[in-house]
Design an enzyme around this catalytic site. Sequence first.
Site, PDB file in Angstrom:
ATOM      1  N   VAL A 129       0.763  -1.203  -0.428  1.00  0.00           N
ATOM      2  CA  VAL A 129       0.232  -0.169  -0.039  1.00  0.00           C
ATOM      3  C   VAL A 129       0.903   1.267  -0.105  1.00  0.00           C
ATOM      4  O   VAL A 129       0.542   2.410  -0.685  1.00  0.00           O
ATOM      5  CB  VAL A 129      -1.278  -0.372   0.961  1.00  0.00           C
ATOM      6  CG1 VAL A 129      -1.829  -1.174   1.004  1.00  0.00           C
ATOM      7  CG2 VAL A 129      -0.312  -0.509   2.178  1.00  0.00           C
ATOM      8  N   ALA A 132       8.688   2.809  -0.323  1.00  0.00           N
ATOM      9  CA  ALA A 132       9.790   3.646  -0.522  1.00  0.00           C
ATOM     10  C   ALA A 132      11.019   4.032  -0.084  1.00  0.00           C
ATOM     11  O   ALA A 132      11.053   2.442  -0.720  1.00  0.00           O
ATOM     12  CB  ALA A 132       9.051   5.085   1.768  1.00  0.00           C
ATOM     13  N   ASP A 286       8.667  13.094  12.056  1.00  0.00           N
ATOM     14  CA  ASP A 286       8.385  13.093  10.422  1.00  0.00           C
ATOM     15  C   ASP A 286       6.958  13.217  10.686  1.00  0.00           C
ATOM     16  O   ASP A 286       5.967  12.051   9.886  1.00  0.00           O
ATOM     17  CB  ASP A 286       8.754  11.971  10.124  1.00  0.00           C
ATOM     18  CG  ASP A 286       8.785  11.857   8.494  1.00  0.00           C
ATOM     19  OD1 ASP A 286       8.717  13.049   7.583  1.00  0.00           O
ATOM     20  OD2 ASP A 286       8.900  10.481   8.341  1.00  0.00           O
TER      21      ASP A 286
END
Length: 518
Positions: A129, A132, A286
Amino acid sequence: MISALAHFARMARVGFVLAREGALALVDPSVLPPAARGLIRLGRLIERKGAGSSATRLAAAMTRLGPSYVKFGQFLATRPDVVGMKIAEDLSALQDRMPAFPMAQARATIEAAHGVSVDALFVEFGEPVAAASIAQVHRARRKDGTEVAVKILRPGIRDRFNRDLASMRFGAQLAESRSAEARRLRFSGVVETLARSVTMEMDLRLEAAALSEFAENTREDADFRVPVPDWQLTAREVLVDEWIDGIRLSDIEGLRAAGHDLPALGRNVIQSFLTHAIRDGFFHADMHPGNLFVDAQGRLVAVDGGIMGRLGHKERRFLAEILLGFITRDYRRVAEVHFEAGYVPGHHAVADFAQAIRAVGEPIHDKRADEISMAKVLTLLFEITGLFDMATRTELVMLQKTMVVVEGVARSLDPHLDMWTTAEPVVRAWITRNLGPLGRIEEAGRGARSLAFSLASLPETAARAERVLGQLEDASRQGFSLDERSVEAIGRAEARRNRWGNWALWLIAALLAYAIFS
Protein backbone atom coordinates in the site's frame (compact mmCIF):
# COMPACT_ATOMS: atom_id res chain seq x y z
CA MET A 1 43.72 4.17 -3.79
CA ILE A 2 41.15 2.00 -5.58
CA SER A 3 38.46 2.92 -3.04
CA ALA A 4 39.34 6.61 -3.41
CA LEU A 5 38.93 6.37 -7.18
CA ALA A 6 35.57 4.65 -6.69
CA HIS A 7 34.47 7.49 -4.39
CA PHE A 8 35.62 10.08 -6.94
CA ALA A 9 33.66 8.30 -9.68
CA ARG A 10 30.49 8.24 -7.57
CA MET A 11 30.95 11.90 -6.61
CA ALA A 12 31.41 12.77 -10.30
CA ARG A 13 28.17 10.93 -11.13
CA VAL A 14 26.35 12.85 -8.40
CA GLY A 15 27.73 16.12 -9.77
CA PHE A 16 26.71 15.18 -13.31
CA VAL A 17 23.13 14.30 -12.31
CA LEU A 18 22.77 17.49 -10.27
CA ALA A 19 24.10 19.51 -13.20
CA ARG A 20 21.95 17.72 -15.77
CA GLU A 21 18.75 18.22 -13.76
CA GLY A 22 19.52 21.91 -13.23
CA ALA A 23 20.04 21.70 -9.47
CA LEU A 24 23.33 23.63 -9.67
CA ALA A 25 21.26 26.74 -10.44
CA LEU A 26 20.37 26.80 -6.73
CA VAL A 27 23.99 27.16 -5.63
CA ASP A 28 25.29 30.65 -4.84
CA PRO A 29 28.75 30.72 -6.50
CA SER A 30 29.85 33.79 -4.55
CA VAL A 31 30.34 31.77 -1.37
CA LEU A 32 32.49 29.14 -3.10
CA PRO A 33 36.26 29.05 -3.73
CA PRO A 34 37.38 29.89 -7.30
CA ALA A 35 37.90 26.27 -8.39
CA ALA A 36 34.41 25.30 -7.25
CA ARG A 37 32.90 28.34 -9.00
CA GLY A 38 34.51 27.15 -12.21
CA LEU A 39 33.00 23.70 -11.81
CA ILE A 40 29.55 25.20 -11.21
CA ARG A 41 29.83 27.27 -14.42
CA LEU A 42 30.99 24.19 -16.32
CA GLY A 43 28.15 22.11 -14.91
CA ARG A 44 25.53 24.69 -15.92
CA LEU A 45 26.51 24.11 -19.56
CA ILE A 46 24.97 20.63 -19.57
CA GLU A 47 21.77 21.65 -17.78
CA ARG A 48 18.72 19.99 -19.28
CA LYS A 49 16.34 22.47 -20.90
CA GLY A 50 12.95 22.88 -19.27
CA ALA A 51 14.17 21.49 -15.96
CA GLY A 52 11.24 23.11 -14.13
CA SER A 53 11.08 24.81 -10.74
CA SER A 54 13.89 24.56 -8.22
CA ALA A 55 11.94 22.10 -6.08
CA THR A 56 11.26 19.93 -9.14
CA ARG A 57 14.92 20.03 -10.14
CA LEU A 58 16.16 18.87 -6.77
CA ALA A 59 13.50 16.20 -6.47
CA ALA A 60 14.30 14.89 -9.95
CA ALA A 61 18.04 14.79 -9.24
CA MET A 62 17.72 13.04 -5.87
CA THR A 63 15.20 10.52 -7.21
CA ARG A 64 17.45 9.74 -10.18
CA LEU A 65 20.42 9.17 -7.84
CA GLY A 66 18.49 6.50 -5.95
CA PRO A 67 17.15 5.65 -2.47
CA SER A 68 20.24 6.77 -0.55
CA TYR A 69 20.08 10.25 -2.00
CA VAL A 70 16.32 10.53 -1.57
CA LYS A 71 16.89 9.89 2.12
CA PHE A 72 19.91 12.24 2.13
CA GLY A 73 17.81 14.96 0.50
CA GLN A 74 15.09 14.57 3.11
CA PHE A 75 17.70 14.72 5.84
CA LEU A 76 19.28 17.88 4.39
CA ALA A 77 15.82 19.45 4.48
CA THR A 78 16.24 19.39 8.26
CA ARG A 79 19.55 21.29 8.02
CA PRO A 80 18.86 24.80 6.68
CA ASP A 81 22.00 25.85 8.53
CA VAL A 82 24.00 23.73 6.07
CA VAL A 83 22.15 24.12 2.75
CA GLY A 84 20.29 27.40 3.32
CA MET A 85 16.60 28.05 3.80
CA LYS A 86 15.68 28.06 0.10
CA ILE A 87 17.22 24.67 -0.66
CA ALA A 88 15.87 23.25 2.61
CA GLU A 89 12.35 24.34 1.64
CA ASP A 90 12.71 22.79 -1.81
CA LEU A 91 14.01 19.55 -0.34
CA SER A 92 11.02 19.46 2.02
CA ALA A 93 8.89 18.75 -1.04
CA LEU A 94 10.95 15.64 -1.85
CA GLN A 95 8.65 12.63 -1.56
CA ASP A 96 10.10 9.36 -0.33
CA ARG A 97 8.19 7.29 -2.87
CA MET A 98 9.85 4.50 -4.78
CA PRO A 99 8.56 1.66 -6.95
CA ALA A 100 7.41 -1.33 -4.93
CA PHE A 101 9.53 -4.45 -5.02
CA PRO A 102 7.83 -7.73 -6.05
CA MET A 103 5.49 -9.68 -3.77
CA ALA A 104 7.73 -12.73 -4.14
CA GLN A 105 10.63 -10.87 -2.54
CA ALA A 106 8.39 -9.51 0.23
CA ARG A 107 7.18 -13.01 1.06
CA ALA A 108 10.72 -14.40 0.94
CA THR A 109 11.92 -11.76 3.41
CA ILE A 110 9.15 -12.61 5.88
CA GLU A 111 9.76 -16.34 5.55
CA ALA A 112 13.53 -15.92 6.03
CA ALA A 113 12.90 -13.82 9.16
CA HIS A 114 10.46 -16.26 10.79
CA GLY A 115 11.34 -19.61 9.27
CA VAL A 116 7.73 -20.36 8.28
CA SER A 117 5.56 -19.52 5.29
CA VAL A 118 3.61 -16.28 5.07
CA ASP A 119 0.39 -18.32 4.99
CA ALA A 120 1.29 -19.81 8.37
CA LEU A 121 1.44 -16.30 9.88
CA PHE A 122 -1.38 -14.48 8.09
CA VAL A 123 -4.73 -15.51 6.67
CA GLU A 124 -4.52 -12.56 4.27
CA PHE A 125 -1.46 -10.76 2.91
CA GLY A 126 -2.17 -7.95 0.45
CA GLU A 127 -0.26 -6.01 -2.17
CA PRO A 128 1.94 -3.11 -0.98
CA VAL A 129 0.00 0.00 0.00
CA ALA A 130 3.09 2.26 0.26
CA ALA A 131 6.71 1.98 -0.89
CA ALA A 132 9.60 4.19 0.20
CA SER A 133 13.39 4.18 -0.11
CA ILE A 134 14.04 1.80 2.79
CA ALA A 135 10.90 -0.31 3.14
CA GLN A 136 7.37 -0.89 1.93
CA VAL A 137 4.12 -1.60 3.78
CA HIS A 138 1.52 -4.32 3.22
CA ARG A 139 -1.91 -4.79 4.80
CA ALA A 140 -2.45 -8.22 6.33
CA ARG A 141 -4.75 -10.14 8.65
CA ARG A 142 -3.50 -12.37 11.47
CA LYS A 143 -4.95 -15.73 12.44
CA ASP A 144 -7.02 -14.12 15.19
CA GLY A 145 -8.66 -11.78 12.65
CA THR A 146 -6.73 -8.67 13.67
CA GLU A 147 -5.66 -6.41 10.80
CA VAL A 148 -2.01 -5.37 10.86
CA ALA A 149 0.47 -3.31 8.89
CA VAL A 150 3.55 -5.27 7.76
CA LYS A 151 6.62 -3.18 6.99
CA ILE A 152 9.33 -5.01 5.03
CA LEU A 153 12.88 -3.87 4.37
CA ARG A 154 13.97 -3.56 0.74
CA PRO A 155 16.23 -6.43 -0.37
CA GLY A 156 19.88 -5.33 -0.69
CA ILE A 157 19.21 -1.87 0.72
CA ARG A 158 21.93 -2.11 3.40
CA ASP A 159 24.71 -2.68 0.88
CA ARG A 160 23.43 0.18 -1.29
CA PHE A 161 23.31 2.61 1.61
CA ASN A 162 26.69 1.55 3.00
CA ARG A 163 28.36 2.14 -0.37
CA ASP A 164 26.77 5.55 -0.86
CA LEU A 165 27.43 6.62 2.74
CA ALA A 166 31.11 5.74 2.33
CA SER A 167 31.30 8.12 -0.64
CA MET A 168 29.43 10.82 1.29
CA ARG A 169 31.94 10.47 4.17
CA PHE A 170 34.82 10.78 1.72
CA GLY A 171 33.32 13.91 0.16
CA ALA A 172 32.62 15.50 3.55
CA GLN A 173 36.18 14.87 4.76
CA LEU A 174 37.56 16.28 1.52
CA ALA A 175 35.42 19.41 1.90
CA GLU A 176 36.47 19.89 5.52
CA SER A 177 40.14 19.56 4.60
CA ARG A 178 39.79 22.49 2.19
CA SER A 179 37.10 24.72 3.72
CA ALA A 180 36.86 26.36 7.15
CA GLU A 181 33.11 26.86 6.62
CA ALA A 182 32.67 23.13 5.98
CA ARG A 183 34.49 22.46 9.24
CA ARG A 184 32.27 24.92 11.11
CA LEU A 185 29.13 23.30 9.72
CA ARG A 186 30.56 19.85 10.53
CA PHE A 187 29.94 18.20 7.17
CA SER A 188 31.32 14.92 8.51
CA GLY A 189 28.98 15.20 11.48
CA VAL A 190 26.03 15.67 9.11
CA VAL A 191 26.92 12.46 7.26
CA GLU A 192 27.47 10.55 10.51
CA THR A 193 24.10 11.70 11.84
CA LEU A 194 22.46 10.50 8.63
CA ALA A 195 24.37 7.21 8.89
CA ARG A 196 23.15 6.63 12.45
CA SER A 197 19.59 7.49 11.49
CA VAL A 198 19.62 5.17 8.48
CA THR A 199 21.27 2.36 10.46
CA MET A 200 18.45 2.53 12.98
CA GLU A 201 15.81 2.72 10.26
CA MET A 202 17.22 -0.41 8.63
CA ASP A 203 16.74 -2.45 11.81
CA LEU A 204 12.97 -2.55 12.17
CA ARG A 205 13.28 -3.91 15.70
CA LEU A 206 14.59 -0.47 16.68
CA GLU A 207 11.61 1.22 15.06
CA ALA A 208 9.36 -1.13 17.01
CA ALA A 209 11.20 -0.12 20.18
CA ALA A 210 10.69 3.57 19.31
CA LEU A 211 6.96 2.99 18.78
CA SER A 212 6.80 1.07 22.05
CA GLU A 213 8.50 3.89 23.98
CA PHE A 214 6.35 6.48 22.24
CA ALA A 215 3.19 4.53 23.12
CA GLU A 216 4.32 4.25 26.74
CA ASN A 217 4.96 8.00 26.97
CA THR A 218 1.55 8.89 25.51
CA ARG A 219 -0.66 6.20 27.05
CA GLU A 220 -2.39 8.79 29.29
CA ASP A 221 -2.87 11.33 26.49
CA ALA A 222 -6.58 11.54 25.70
CA ASP A 223 -6.21 12.98 22.19
CA PHE A 224 -3.16 11.15 20.83
CA ARG A 225 -1.94 7.60 20.32
CA VAL A 226 0.43 5.47 18.24
CA PRO A 227 0.09 1.93 16.86
CA VAL A 228 1.38 -0.83 19.13
CA PRO A 229 4.00 -3.17 17.61
CA ASP A 230 3.55 -6.94 17.58
CA TRP A 231 6.86 -8.14 19.05
CA GLN A 232 6.21 -11.79 18.21
CA LEU A 233 6.05 -11.05 14.48
CA THR A 234 8.70 -8.31 14.36
CA ALA A 235 12.26 -9.04 13.23
CA ARG A 236 15.22 -7.13 11.84
CA GLU A 237 13.72 -6.96 8.35
CA VAL A 238 10.02 -7.07 9.29
CA LEU A 239 7.89 -4.83 11.51
CA VAL A 240 4.28 -5.72 12.31
CA ASP A 241 2.00 -3.31 14.14
CA GLU A 242 -1.71 -2.59 14.33
CA TRP A 243 -3.47 -1.36 11.23
CA ILE A 244 -4.86 2.15 11.67
CA ASP A 245 -8.36 2.73 10.31
CA GLY A 246 -8.65 6.47 10.14
CA ILE A 247 -8.72 9.53 7.93
CA ARG A 248 -5.43 11.05 6.86
CA LEU A 249 -4.92 14.64 7.93
CA SER A 250 -4.26 15.50 4.29
CA ASP A 251 -7.91 14.60 3.48
CA ILE A 252 -9.50 17.87 4.63
CA GLU A 253 -12.83 17.17 2.96
CA GLY A 254 -12.97 13.68 4.45
CA LEU A 255 -12.30 15.08 7.93
CA ARG A 256 -14.98 17.71 7.48
CA ALA A 257 -17.50 15.17 6.17
CA ALA A 258 -16.84 12.94 9.19
CA GLY A 259 -17.78 15.84 11.48
CA HIS A 260 -14.33 16.48 12.97
CA ASP A 261 -13.55 19.90 14.44
CA LEU A 262 -10.71 21.08 12.20
CA PRO A 263 -9.49 23.99 14.39
CA ALA A 264 -9.44 21.65 17.40
CA LEU A 265 -7.43 19.13 15.39
CA GLY A 266 -4.95 21.89 14.45
CA ARG A 267 -4.47 22.77 18.12
CA ASN A 268 -4.05 19.09 18.96
CA VAL A 269 -1.29 18.69 16.35
CA ILE A 270 0.73 21.60 17.80
CA GLN A 271 0.16 20.80 21.46
CA SER A 272 0.84 17.07 21.04
CA PHE A 273 4.13 17.72 19.28
CA LEU A 274 5.30 20.26 21.87
CA THR A 275 4.18 18.00 24.73
CA HIS A 276 6.21 15.11 23.38
CA ALA A 277 9.26 17.31 22.77
CA ILE A 278 9.21 19.25 26.05
CA ARG A 279 7.56 16.83 28.48
CA ASP A 280 9.03 13.55 27.22
CA GLY A 281 12.11 14.64 25.28
CA PHE A 282 11.10 12.11 22.60
CA PHE A 283 9.14 13.23 19.55
CA HIS A 284 8.02 12.07 16.13
CA ALA A 285 10.37 13.82 13.70
CA ASP A 286 8.46 12.99 10.50
CA MET A 287 4.98 14.37 11.19
CA HIS A 288 3.90 15.05 7.62
CA PRO A 289 0.18 14.58 6.81
CA GLY A 290 0.76 11.11 5.33
CA ASN A 291 1.91 9.87 8.75
CA LEU A 292 -0.99 11.39 10.71
CA PHE A 293 -4.53 10.02 10.97
CA VAL A 294 -7.68 10.75 12.94
CA ASP A 295 -9.42 7.66 14.28
CA ALA A 296 -13.15 7.17 14.88
CA GLN A 297 -12.82 8.56 18.43
CA GLY A 298 -11.28 11.79 17.09
CA ARG A 299 -7.81 10.98 18.39
CA LEU A 300 -4.68 11.95 16.48
CA VAL A 301 -2.71 8.84 15.48
CA ALA A 302 0.94 9.04 14.34
CA VAL A 303 2.39 6.13 12.37
CA ASP A 304 5.91 5.30 11.11
CA GLY A 305 8.42 5.65 13.94
CA GLY A 306 11.44 5.42 11.65
CA ILE A 307 12.61 8.97 12.37
CA MET A 308 12.37 10.10 15.99
CA GLY A 309 13.98 13.04 17.77
CA ARG A 310 15.34 13.08 21.31
CA LEU A 311 16.07 16.02 23.63
CA GLY A 312 17.91 15.94 26.93
CA HIS A 313 16.74 17.88 29.99
CA LYS A 314 19.00 20.82 29.10
CA GLU A 315 17.63 21.03 25.55
CA ARG A 316 14.03 20.78 26.79
CA ARG A 317 14.59 23.61 29.25
CA PHE A 318 16.27 25.63 26.52
CA LEU A 319 13.31 25.14 24.17
CA ALA A 320 10.69 25.92 26.81
CA GLU A 321 12.43 29.05 28.04
CA ILE A 322 13.12 30.56 24.63
CA LEU A 323 9.53 29.96 23.51
CA LEU A 324 8.23 31.58 26.71
CA GLY A 325 10.74 34.40 26.29
CA PHE A 326 9.39 35.20 22.84
CA ILE A 327 5.79 34.93 24.05
CA THR A 328 6.50 37.40 26.89
CA ARG A 329 9.02 39.52 24.90
CA ASP A 330 11.73 38.86 27.50
CA TYR A 331 14.65 38.91 25.07
CA ARG A 332 17.22 39.27 27.83
CA ARG A 333 16.08 35.95 29.28
CA VAL A 334 16.19 34.29 25.86
CA ALA A 335 19.80 35.45 25.52
CA GLU A 336 20.73 34.31 29.04
CA VAL A 337 19.32 30.83 28.36
CA HIS A 338 21.67 30.45 25.37
CA PHE A 339 24.67 31.34 27.55
CA GLU A 340 23.54 29.16 30.48
CA ALA A 341 23.20 26.18 28.14
CA GLY A 342 26.74 26.79 26.87
CA TYR A 343 25.54 27.20 23.29
CA VAL A 344 27.07 30.66 22.80
CA PRO A 345 30.76 31.22 23.71
CA GLY A 346 31.34 33.34 26.80
CA HIS A 347 33.44 35.95 25.02
CA HIS A 348 30.24 37.41 23.54
CA ALA A 349 28.16 39.88 25.54
CA VAL A 350 24.69 38.86 26.72
CA ALA A 351 23.40 42.37 25.99
CA ASP A 352 24.61 42.21 22.37
CA PHE A 353 23.01 38.82 21.89
CA ALA A 354 19.74 40.05 23.44
CA GLN A 355 19.78 42.96 20.99
CA ALA A 356 20.12 40.55 18.06
CA ILE A 357 17.28 38.40 19.39
CA ARG A 358 15.07 41.48 19.69
CA ALA A 359 15.50 41.92 15.93
CA VAL A 360 13.88 38.48 15.54
CA GLY A 361 11.14 38.89 18.11
CA GLU A 362 9.87 42.43 17.73
CA PRO A 363 8.55 42.12 14.14
CA ILE A 364 6.17 39.31 15.16
CA HIS A 365 4.40 41.57 17.65
CA ASP A 366 3.33 43.93 14.87
CA LYS A 367 1.37 41.15 13.16
CA ARG A 368 -1.91 39.38 13.78
CA ALA A 369 -1.61 36.12 15.69
CA ASP A 370 -2.50 34.05 12.64
CA GLU A 371 0.34 35.68 10.67
CA ILE A 372 3.05 34.72 13.14
CA SER A 373 5.04 31.60 12.36
CA MET A 374 6.67 29.93 15.35
CA ALA A 375 8.81 27.85 13.01
CA LYS A 376 10.01 30.95 11.17
CA VAL A 377 10.94 32.62 14.44
CA LEU A 378 13.06 29.61 15.44
CA THR A 379 14.63 29.55 11.98
CA LEU A 380 15.59 33.22 12.22
CA LEU A 381 16.86 32.61 15.74
CA PHE A 382 19.23 29.90 14.52
CA GLU A 383 20.46 32.25 11.77
CA ILE A 384 21.23 34.90 14.40
CA THR A 385 23.06 32.42 16.61
CA GLY A 386 25.40 31.68 13.71
CA LEU A 387 26.66 35.26 13.97
CA PHE A 388 27.59 34.58 17.59
CA ASP A 389 29.56 31.38 16.92
CA MET A 390 26.86 29.06 18.21
CA ALA A 391 27.81 25.53 17.19
CA THR A 392 25.21 23.55 15.28
CA ARG A 393 23.01 21.43 17.56
CA THR A 394 21.66 18.58 15.45
CA GLU A 395 18.83 17.70 17.81
CA LEU A 396 17.61 21.32 17.94
CA VAL A 397 17.79 21.72 14.16
CA MET A 398 15.77 18.51 13.74
CA LEU A 399 13.21 19.86 16.21
CA GLN A 400 13.03 23.19 14.38
CA LYS A 401 12.51 21.50 11.02
CA THR A 402 9.84 19.20 12.43
CA MET A 403 8.10 22.27 13.84
CA VAL A 404 8.00 23.75 10.33
CA VAL A 405 6.18 20.62 9.11
CA VAL A 406 3.88 20.45 12.15
CA GLU A 407 2.97 24.11 11.82
CA GLY A 408 2.14 23.60 8.15
CA VAL A 409 -0.13 20.67 9.01
CA ALA A 410 -1.89 22.68 11.74
CA ARG A 411 -2.38 25.70 9.49
CA SER A 412 -3.85 23.48 6.74
CA LEU A 413 -6.55 22.54 9.26
CA ASP A 414 -7.03 26.08 10.59
CA PRO A 415 -5.44 28.91 8.56
CA HIS A 416 -6.16 31.36 11.41
CA LEU A 417 -4.56 29.29 14.15
CA ASP A 418 -2.76 31.35 16.81
CA MET A 419 0.43 29.34 17.19
CA TRP A 420 1.72 31.16 20.26
CA THR A 421 -1.50 31.05 22.27
CA THR A 422 -1.77 27.35 21.40
CA ALA A 423 1.80 26.65 22.53
CA GLU A 424 1.74 28.72 25.75
CA PRO A 425 -0.16 26.24 28.01
CA VAL A 426 2.27 23.43 27.18
CA VAL A 427 5.34 25.62 27.72
CA ARG A 428 4.08 27.18 30.96
CA ALA A 429 3.03 23.80 32.36
CA TRP A 430 6.52 22.38 31.85
CA ILE A 431 8.26 25.42 33.29
CA THR A 432 5.95 25.49 36.32
CA ARG A 433 6.50 21.79 36.93
CA ASN A 434 10.25 21.64 36.32
CA LEU A 435 11.48 25.09 37.34
CA GLY A 436 9.08 25.56 40.24
CA PRO A 437 9.55 24.32 43.84
CA LEU A 438 8.89 20.65 43.04
CA GLY A 439 11.27 20.73 40.09
CA ARG A 440 13.96 22.37 42.21
CA ILE A 441 13.63 19.64 44.84
CA GLU A 442 13.94 16.93 42.18
CA GLU A 443 16.95 18.68 40.65
CA ALA A 444 18.56 18.89 44.09
CA GLY A 445 17.94 15.16 44.52
CA ARG A 446 19.66 14.42 41.22
CA GLY A 447 22.56 16.62 42.27
CA ALA A 448 22.84 14.85 45.63
CA ARG A 449 22.99 11.45 43.91
CA SER A 450 25.72 12.69 41.56
CA LEU A 451 27.67 14.12 44.49
CA ALA A 452 27.42 10.84 46.40
CA PHE A 453 28.73 8.93 43.40
CA SER A 454 31.61 11.40 43.02
CA LEU A 455 32.53 11.09 46.69
CA ALA A 456 32.51 7.30 46.47
CA SER A 457 35.01 7.41 43.58
CA LEU A 458 37.16 10.16 45.13
CA PRO A 459 40.12 7.91 46.18
CA GLU A 460 40.45 6.47 42.69
CA THR A 461 40.12 9.96 41.15
CA ALA A 462 42.85 11.32 43.45
CA ALA A 463 45.20 8.48 42.50
CA ARG A 464 44.65 9.14 38.78
CA ALA A 465 45.19 12.85 39.29
CA GLU A 466 48.47 12.18 41.09
CA ARG A 467 49.70 10.02 38.21
CA VAL A 468 48.71 12.66 35.62
CA LEU A 469 50.43 15.43 37.58
CA GLY A 470 53.59 13.34 37.76
CA GLN A 471 53.52 12.82 34.01
CA LEU A 472 52.98 16.57 33.42
CA GLU A 473 55.93 17.42 35.66
CA ASP A 474 58.13 15.02 33.71
CA ALA A 475 56.93 16.52 30.43
CA SER A 476 57.51 20.08 31.64
CA ARG A 477 61.13 19.23 32.46
CA GLN A 478 61.84 17.17 29.35
CA GLY A 479 59.44 18.76 26.86
CA PHE A 480 56.82 17.20 24.59
CA SER A 481 58.10 15.43 21.53
CA LEU A 482 56.96 13.40 18.58
CA ASP A 483 59.06 10.55 17.33
CA GLU A 484 60.30 10.59 13.74
CA ARG A 485 57.72 8.09 12.54
CA SER A 486 54.84 10.30 13.79
CA VAL A 487 56.27 13.37 12.07
CA GLU A 488 56.74 11.45 8.82
CA ALA A 489 53.23 10.02 9.02
CA ILE A 490 51.72 13.48 9.51
CA GLY A 491 53.67 14.80 6.51
CA ARG A 492 52.59 11.90 4.30
CA ALA A 493 48.95 12.26 5.33
CA GLU A 494 48.91 16.00 4.60
CA ALA A 495 50.58 15.53 1.21
CA ARG A 496 48.17 12.71 0.31
CA ARG A 497 45.14 14.78 1.29
CA ASN A 498 46.22 17.73 -0.85
CA ARG A 499 47.11 15.48 -3.77
CA TRP A 500 43.75 13.67 -3.74
CA GLY A 501 41.87 16.95 -3.42
CA ASN A 502 43.50 18.28 -6.59
CA TRP A 503 42.91 15.00 -8.41
CA ALA A 504 39.23 15.15 -7.41
CA LEU A 505 38.74 18.56 -8.95
CA TRP A 506 40.49 17.54 -12.19
CA LEU A 507 38.58 14.27 -12.44
CA ILE A 508 35.20 15.94 -11.99
CA ALA A 509 36.13 18.63 -14.51
CA ALA A 510 37.22 15.99 -17.03
CA LEU A 511 34.00 14.00 -16.64
CA LEU A 512 31.88 17.12 -17.08
CA ALA A 513 33.88 18.13 -20.14
CA TYR A 514 33.41 14.65 -21.58
CA ALA A 515 29.66 14.87 -20.99
CA ILE A 516 29.49 18.26 -22.72
CA PHE A 517 31.45 17.43 -25.85
CA SER A 518 30.59 13.74 -26.34
